[in-house]
Design a protein around this motif. Structure first.
Motif, PDB file in Angstrom:
ATOM      1  N   GLU A 300       0.831  -1.211   0.000  1.00  0.00           N
ATOM      2  CA  GLU A 300       0.000   0.000   0.000  1.00  0.00           C
ATOM      3  C   GLU A 300       0.860   1.253   0.000  1.00  0.00           C
ATOM      4  O   GLU A 300       0.560   2.232  -0.703  1.00  0.00           O
ATOM      5  N   GLN A 301       1.926   1.256   0.797  1.00  0.00           N
ATOM      6  CA  GLN A 301       2.797   2.421   0.870  1.00  0.00           C
ATOM      7  C   GLN A 301       3.497   2.683  -0.461  1.00  0.00           C
ATOM      8  O   GLN A 301       3.710   3.832  -0.844  1.00  0.00           O
ATOM      9  N   ASN A 304       0.309   3.232  -3.256  1.00  0.00           N
ATOM     10  CA  ASN A 304      -0.760   4.158  -2.869  1.00  0.00           C
ATOM     11  C   ASN A 304      -2.145   3.589  -3.194  1.00  0.00           C
ATOM     12  O   ASN A 304      -3.092   4.320  -3.479  1.00  0.00           O
TER      13      ASN A 304
END
Length: 437
Positions: A300-301, A304
């Motif tokens: 996710e990081q 995004n």
């Protein structure tokens, strides 16, 4: 879209799911055991119901109690998180029977992919490179014959389940009797299925896994790979994405074969394909995880893309609104799992901050970490535009993270990050065997 979701889990992943629901405007129901009555996920949810005693077998693994809690509160869907009921096809089918949406793949897909030996055959048919191995081993004599054909060393692995349980390495014929008995018994205890299969022990190797998302119309995307090679007793400790040893060409290859594999089994929702990468840079498929992974935050990081929100959207029938070429793969994200080494009361807690620093946890000052469940108490995740900066950021964040009163592995994580092997990305599954005793 759902108006209310029951979260059939506890701890940091329950908090993570509840927060995602809040941002989507969805009401939540928490379930909890008597030992977890004061936990954060219970306080954050809109409603909460106690489903039993501390033991998982009397609470979080009681399908009928979870279903009853969902029905009595008017929930429309159930998110299982990871562990507990997340890979239980019968539970998913019970949800469907009672008009509840199980946020995950279909029960039929879960049954298909829960059999790791069968999954390997399906993947091979889809063009995915797999580890040489055998079908289910019924007895020690069959195991000895299969090992002679495959060639030592080999691994005996549980057909069902995961999490590093039911796995035994066999280096020569003299070890087979004991290893077969232990692997079978451990598999029976952990998963209710004593069947084991055998595969070639690839050594030295990297553990590389690939995250995918797929919707009901077959639209499938790959969210890149994660390097999960820092493991202790088959339990992951650090994950990073992208892997420091996977080239752009290899990444494209993995994305292509994983998307084809997901389409071949008509997979829907979030899933992860796991590979071993040998010293020649060749990939060998191990298994497919049919649930949200503990280490999903690093992906996710980097991309995004909120995987939990997309799990919920896909379960509600929403189609993916982005394509493979639109997914950014810039920078590096690293996750350190913070594990308790004993139960205790959190006397003082300081969570690190700063740009692109994330700590997924259920801890708060004054709470007692119960001894009944998994040791994971938090996941520290950082992102930076270069790997070197990401490592420095993580080391700084670990030094800033303070959890007094609960023995933990923060110092061990700092030592790992400082090692030459982690610094240059050359670490593999032998890391603890060679470096950290």
């Amino acid at each position: 879209m759902f108006s209310k979701i029951l979260v059939a889990n506890r701890g940091e992943i329950a908090v993570r799911i509840i927060r995602a629901c809040k941002e989507m405007g969805i009401a939540t129901v928490a379930v909890y055991s008597q030992a977890d009555a004061d936990l954060l996920h219970v306080a954050l949810a809109d409603e909460s119901i106690c489903i039993g005693r501390a033991a998982s077998s009397e609470s979080y693994l009681c399908a009928d109690r979870i279903i009853s809690a969902a029905l009595v509160t008017g929930a429309q869907a159930v998110h299982p998180g990871y562990g507990f009921m997340s890979e239980n096809a019968e539970f998913a089918r019970m949800c469907e029977k009672h008009g509840l949406v199980f946020i995950g793949p279909q029960p039929e897909t879960m049954e298909l992919l829960s059999d790791k030996e069968r999954t390997k055959r399906l993947m091979q048919e889809a063009g995915v490179p797999v580890i040489p191995g055998s079908r289910v081993i019924k007895d020690q004599e069959t195991a000895l014959a299969a090992a002679e054909e495959i060639g030592y060393p080999v691994l005996l692995k549980a057909r069902s389940g995961g999490g590093g349980r039911g796995i035994r390495q066999v280096d020569h014929a003299g070890e087979m009797e004991h290893a077969f008995s232990v692997a079978s018994n451990e598999s029976r205890t952990a998963f209710g299925d004593d069947a084991v299969y055998m595969e070639k022990f690839i050594h030295p190797a990297k553990h590389i896994e690939v995250q995918i998302l797929a919707d009901e119309e077959g639209n499938t995307v790959c969210l890149g790979e994660r390097d999960c090679s820092i493991q202790k007793r088959n339990q992951k400790l650090i994950e990073e994405t992208p892997s420091p040893v996977v080239s752009a060409e290899q990444r494209d290859f993995l994305a292509d074969v994983c998307i084809k594999a997901a389409k071949a089994v008509k997979y829907v929702n979030a899933g992860t394909l796991e590979f071993l990468m040998d010293q020649n840079g060749e990939f060998h498929f191990m298994e497919m995880n049919i649930r949200l992974q503990v280490e999903h935050p690093v992906t996710e990081q980097l991309t995004n893309i909120d995987i939990v929100k997309w799990q919920i959207r896909i379960a509600a029938g929403v189609l993916l609104d982005f394509k493979q070429e639109e997914i950014p793969f810039i920078g590096t994200s690293i996750e350190c799992r913070i594990n308790a080494t004993a139960s205790g009361k959190v006397e003082f807690l300081h969570i690190p901050g700063g740009p692109f620093v994330r700590f997924d946890t259920f801890l708060f000052t004054g709470m007692v970490v119960p001894p009944h469940y998994d040791a994971l108490i938090g996941k520290l995740v950082v992102f930076a535009f270069t790997r070197g900066e990401a490592i420095r950021k993580m080391r700084a964040a670990l030094c800033e993270l303070v959890i007094e009163g609960v023995p933990n592995n923060i110092e061990e994580q700092i030592e790992i990050l400082a090692s030459p092997e982690f610094q240059d990305g050359s670490y593999n599954l032998d890391f603890f065997r060679n470096e950290v005793k």
